[in-house]
Design a protein around this motif. Structure first.
Motif, PDB file in Angstrom:
ATOM      1  N   ASN A  67       0.826  -1.208   0.000  1.00 55.52           N
ATOM      2  CA  ASN A  67       0.000   0.000   0.000  1.00 55.52           C
ATOM      3  C   ASN A  67       0.860   1.258   0.000  1.00 55.52           C
ATOM      4  O   ASN A  67       0.526   2.240  -0.672  1.00 55.52           O
ATOM      5  N   ASN A  68       1.980   1.231   0.714  1.00 52.47           N
ATOM      6  CA  ASN A  68       2.900   2.373   0.691  1.00 52.47           C
ATOM      7  C   ASN A  68       3.530   2.553  -0.685  1.00 52.47           C
ATOM      8  O   ASN A  68       3.743   3.677  -1.130  1.00 52.47           O
ATOM      9  N   LEU A  69       3.835   1.447  -1.366  1.00 50.66           N
ATOM     10  CA  LEU A  69       4.360   1.528  -2.732  1.00 50.66           C
ATOM     11  C   LEU A  69       3.347   2.217  -3.634  1.00 50.66           C
ATOM     12  O   LEU A  69       3.686   3.144  -4.378  1.00 50.66           O
ATOM     13  N   ARG A  70       2.106   1.768  -3.550  1.00 55.07           N
ATOM     14  CA  ARG A  70       1.048   2.362  -4.375  1.00 55.07           C
ATOM     15  C   ARG A  70       0.918   3.860  -4.095  1.00 55.07           C
ATOM     16  O   ARG A  70       0.878   4.678  -5.018  1.00 55.07           O
ATOM     17  N   THR A  71       0.864   4.213  -2.819  1.00 54.39           N
ATOM     18  CA  THR A  71       0.727   5.618  -2.443  1.00 54.39           C
ATOM     19  C   THR A  71       1.892   6.437  -2.966  1.00 54.39           C
ATOM     20  O   THR A  71       1.701   7.527  -3.526  1.00 54.39           O
ATOM     21  N   GLU A  72       3.101   5.942  -2.796  1.00 50.45           N
ATOM     22  CA  GLU A  72       4.299   6.673  -3.232  1.00 50.45           C
ATOM     23  C   GLU A  72       4.262   6.948  -4.729  1.00 50.45           C
ATOM     24  O   GLU A  72       4.503   8.076  -5.177  1.00 50.45           O
ATOM     25  N   VAL A  73       3.961   5.935  -5.519  1.00 44.39           N
ATOM     26  CA  VAL A  73       3.949   6.092  -6.979  1.00 44.39           C
ATOM     27  C   VAL A  73       2.851   7.059  -7.407  1.00 44.39           C
ATOM     28  O   VAL A  73       3.095   7.998  -8.176  1.00 44.39           O
ATOM     29  N   LEU A  74       1.634   6.851  -6.900  1.00 47.99           N
ATOM     30  CA  LEU A  74       0.516   7.689  -7.340  1.00 47.99           C
ATOM     31  C   LEU A  74       0.627   9.122  -6.835  1.00 47.99           C
ATOM     32  O   LEU A  74       0.299  10.064  -7.556  1.00 47.99           O
TER      33      LEU A  74
END
Length: 148
Positions: A67-74
């Motif tokens: 979820n942190n990966l997703r947040t960081e990218v978006l």
């Protein structure tokens, strides 16, 4: 000019749909991104990708990494962040996302009820704009496009 807006905040209510519908009605050239809104999938994504974890702590840790990966990218791709603090749920992720956006130099519109003024005063002062309603946030977005 189309802007991408990251919608940070709790995933239990339909506030994102309200913003998207109202922005469309106002014909604002916006696209929206944000966290996984399917709460069950968000909680289980670590095991979905990495396999069964030994206990709840490891399961949460694996999900949080993804979820942190997703947040960081978006969020990195977003032009602006709207962070909504509601009255009903704990708002740890909203505070984390708003703070991360500010640290990245992303413009931030903070939506919070008047009752949360005191606990959010420092964050409000770091945000570009603090409003109390979704409608006020949309008026702020609309102002970006006003020519007169």
């Amino acid at each position: 000019m189309e802007l991408t807006v990251y919608l940070a905040g709790e995933i239990h209510s339909d506030w994102r749909s309200e913003i998207k519908e109202k922005a469309k009605a106002l014909q604002l050239p916006l696209s929206f991104v944000g966290p996984m809104e399917n709460h069950e999938r968000s909680d289980n994504i670590g095991e979905e990708i990495l396999g069964k974890q030994p206990d709840a702590v490891f399961k949460d840790d694996a999900a949080s990494d993804l979820n942190n990966l997703r947040t960081e990218v978006l969020m990195q791709k977003a032009d602006l962040v709207i962070a909504l603090f509601g009255e009903k749920y704990k708002q740890w992720n909203t505070a984390m996302d708003a703070s991360a956006a500010i640290a990245k130099g992303k413009p931030v519109i903070l939506i919070r009820p008047r009752e949360l003024h005191h606990p959010l005063k420092e964050l409000s002062n770091k945000a570009n704009v603090t409003v109390e309603t979704v409608n006020q946030a949309l008026k702020a977005l609309s102002y970006i496009y006003d020519t007169e």
